[in-house]
Write an enzyme that holds these catalytic residues in place. Structure first.
Site, PDB file in Angstrom:
ATOM      1  N   ALA A   7       2.778  -8.737  -1.300  1.00  0.00           N
ATOM      2  CA  ALA A   7       2.524 -10.404  -2.208  1.00  0.00           C
ATOM      3  C   ALA A   7       0.605 -10.122  -1.817  1.00  0.00           C
ATOM      4  O   ALA A   7      -0.183 -10.639  -2.201  1.00  0.00           O
ATOM      5  CB  ALA A   7       2.255 -11.650  -0.356  1.00  0.00           C
ATOM      6  N   THR A   8       0.278  -8.732  -0.884  1.00  0.00           N
ATOM      7  CA  THR A   8      -1.487  -8.064  -0.688  1.00  0.00           C
ATOM      8  C   THR A   8      -1.933  -8.850  -2.708  1.00  0.00           C
ATOM      9  O   THR A   8      -2.848  -9.182  -2.504  1.00  0.00           O
ATOM     10  CB  THR A   8      -2.005  -7.512  -0.105  1.00  0.00           C
ATOM     11  OG1 THR A   8      -1.072  -7.327   1.252  1.00  0.00           O
ATOM     12  CG2 THR A   8      -3.004  -7.142  -0.327  1.00  0.00           C
ATOM     13  N   SER A  42       6.287 -12.656  -1.119  1.00  0.00           N
ATOM     14  CA  SER A  42       6.705 -10.747  -0.978  1.00  0.00           C
ATOM     15  C   SER A  42       8.271 -10.325  -0.188  1.00  0.00           C
ATOM     16  O   SER A  42       8.887 -10.864   0.301  1.00  0.00           O
ATOM     17  CB  SER A  42       5.727 -10.622   0.001  1.00  0.00           C
ATOM     18  OG  SER A  42       6.392  -9.640   0.603  1.00  0.00           O
ATOM     19  N   THR A  97       4.359   1.590 -14.754  1.00  0.00           N
ATOM     20  CA  THR A  97       5.910   1.740 -15.352  1.00  0.00           C
ATOM     21  C   THR A  97       6.687   0.729 -14.837  1.00  0.00           C
ATOM     22  O   THR A  97       6.210   1.073 -12.849  1.00  0.00           O
ATOM     23  CB  THR A  97       6.459   3.158 -15.274  1.00  0.00           C
ATOM     24  OG1 THR A  97       5.844   4.010 -16.281  1.00  0.00           O
ATOM     25  CG2 THR A  97       7.745   3.109 -15.205  1.00  0.00           C
ATOM     26  N   CYS A 119      -1.222  -6.248   9.641  1.00  0.00           N
ATOM     27  CA  CYS A 119      -2.531  -5.971   9.297  1.00  0.00           C
ATOM     28  C   CYS A 119      -2.968  -5.902  10.091  1.00  0.00           C
ATOM     29  O   CYS A 119      -3.924  -4.541   9.820  1.00  0.00           O
ATOM     30  CB  CYS A 119      -2.297  -6.436   7.866  1.00  0.00           C
ATOM     31  SG  CYS A 119      -0.758  -7.580   6.712  1.00  0.00           S
TER      32      CYS A 119
HETATM   33  N1  PMP Z   1       0.994 -13.753   2.943  1.00  0.00           N
HETATM   34  C1  PMP Z   1       1.142 -13.980   4.184  1.00  0.00           C
HETATM   35  C2  PMP Z   1       1.314 -15.827   4.579  1.00  0.00           C
HETATM   36  C3  PMP Z   1       1.534 -12.777   4.622  1.00  0.00           C
HETATM   37  O1  PMP Z   1       1.970 -13.182   6.251  1.00  0.00           O
HETATM   38  C4  PMP Z   1       1.449 -11.356   4.349  1.00  0.00           C
HETATM   39  C5  PMP Z   1       2.289 -10.689   4.931  1.00  0.00           C
HETATM   40  N2  PMP Z   1       1.440 -10.215   6.123  1.00  0.00           N
HETATM   41  C6  PMP Z   1       0.825 -10.894   2.977  1.00  0.00           C
HETATM   42  C7  PMP Z   1       0.835 -12.881   2.429  1.00  0.00           C
HETATM   43  C8  PMP Z   1       0.990 -10.244   2.571  1.00  0.00           C
HETATM   44  O2  PMP Z   1       2.322  -9.651   2.334  1.00  0.00           O
HETATM   45  P1  PMP Z   1       2.451  -7.914   1.560  1.00  0.00           P
HETATM   46  O3  PMP Z   1       2.922  -7.520   3.106  1.00  0.00           O
HETATM   47  O4  PMP Z   1       3.674  -7.964   0.758  1.00  0.00           O
HETATM   48  O5  PMP Z   1       1.298  -8.003   1.215  1.00  0.00           O
END
Ligand code: PMP
Length: 371
Positions: A69-70, A195, A233, A320
């Protein structure tokens, strides 16, 4: 082991893992290869994407698969704003770093407005209305906050933003999907992010769902895969596992929500009896998957390690940034209290948490103060 860090990541579900293994064996060929095997992989990729769109009921959208998701949040924001040389962007002061840090980076070129939140972590809709004008190119607001669980009023935000033709609305939906029933339609959201590893799927895949008529500016250059916006890919097994996870868990949202509500109430009622515990998570308009507390006599990191010795796993906040000893951004914005913001821990729940797990956690937190 007593795991309470489901917001950071979830264990992979056995049926989802099964899908991953089967699809990796059967559809390993490159989706862009012209031979039959490649075309079979491509067919599977397209089929899985369409199925996911059906589950989410978004016929006017397309999906770009990313590594997490990042990457999807970065793509959404850069993809929209880089179509303009200047303009106004609106976001909040409590976004996940994968949105917040992007905004910080964009401040050099664009006007970025950070909406404040109240003591419950909710944005003020009047503040949003006042910040909106014809220069707004993007509004990016999270659905469910990953630190305290507050749900932002997306239904009202859609109404406000949709009055402005140029402004696109991006929702970071990572902590809401499969956990909270939306009181709005995804069709009315221009772009949103998910994600897979947050919903009992594998790591290494996330996605950006976006309205087909939105032109995303390119960040990467390469093949034509995924309309050339995210070339490279594709891993059809990760894509299929994503659809499998949504297929299994999206329809269970309400059922699991009720189950987790009971667990939340049990935990909440026990924790509120402890005089040394401050509960940061509000009681209304929240996802019951998260309880954030502060124990002002101990640093968040110390609490994490005391509990870890008893095989209890919680988090100090966003995983993170959990190694940095800076006040937690969301707690700080809500409480304005640096002590609470450096002594907070996040307990996150799941349908997989048992009453036994909760009792062991409650006992350990009772003892934490005497360590
Ligand atoms: N957005 C939110 C609200 C999240 O909680 C997170 C994960 N901590 C992310 C984005 C990022 O997700 P990913 O670990 O898949 O990069």
């Amino acid at each position: 082991m007593h795991y309470f860090d489901y917001t950071a990541t979830t264990p992979i579900d056995n049926e989802v893992l099964d899908t991953y293994i089967k699809v990796s064996n059967l559809f390993f060929a490159n989706t862009t290869s012209l031979h039959r095997l490649g075309q079979e992989s491509n067919y599977m990729y397209q089929k899985m994407k369409e199925e996911l769109k059906c589950i989410l009921n978004v016929q006017n959208h397309d999906i770009i698969y990313t590594s997490n998701a990042t990457e999807a949040n970065n793509l959404a924001i850069f993809g929209v704003v880089k179509n303009y040389a200047k303009g106004r962007i609106i976001t909040t002061c409590i976004e996940h770093p994968s949105v917040y840090e992007v905004m910080k980076n964009l401040e050099k070129e664009y006007e970025v407005i950070y909406l404040s939140v109240d003591e419950c972590g909710r944005i003020n809709l009047n503040e949003l209305e006042q910040a909106m004008n014809q220069d707004v190119i993007l509004v990016s607001i999270m659905w469910v906050n990953n630190i305290v669980g507050t749900i932002e009023p997306i239904d009202k935000i859609i109404q406000i933003v949709s009055k402005y033709k140029k402004a696109k609305l991006h929702i970071d939906a990572v902590q809401g999907l499969c956990k909270v029933e939306p009181n709005f339609s995804w069709n009315d959201v221009d772009l949103f992010t998910f994600s897979t590893h947050k919903i009992y799927g594998p790591k290494g895949i996330g996605g950006l769902v976006y309205r087909k008529d939105i032109q995303l500016s390119k960040r990467l250059y390469g093949s034509n895969a995924q309309n050339g916006i995210k070339p490279g890919t594709l891993d059809v097994s990760l894509i299929s596992s994503t659809t499998k996870a949504f297929k299994k868990f999206y329809p269970l949202t309400s059922f699991h929500q009720n189950d987790v509500l009971n667990k939340f109430n049990y935990l909440y009622n026990n924790l509120k009896e402890l005089p040394f515990v401050i509960i940061n998570t509000p009681l209304e308009n929240i996802s019951h998957y998260i309880i954030n507390i502060s124990i002002p006599s101990l640093e968040g990191e110390t609490i994490v390690h005391i509990l870890e010795d008893k095989e209890i796993y919680v988090s100090t906040g966003s995983s993170c940034s959990s190694k940095l000893k800076v006040p937690e951004k969301t707690i700080m914005a809500m409480t304005k209290n640096k002590l609470y913001a450096t002594t907070s821990i996040r307990i996150s729940l799941s349908h997989l948490v048992t009453k036994d797990d909760l009792d062991i956690l409650i006992k350990a937190i009772k003892e934490v103060n005497y360590v």
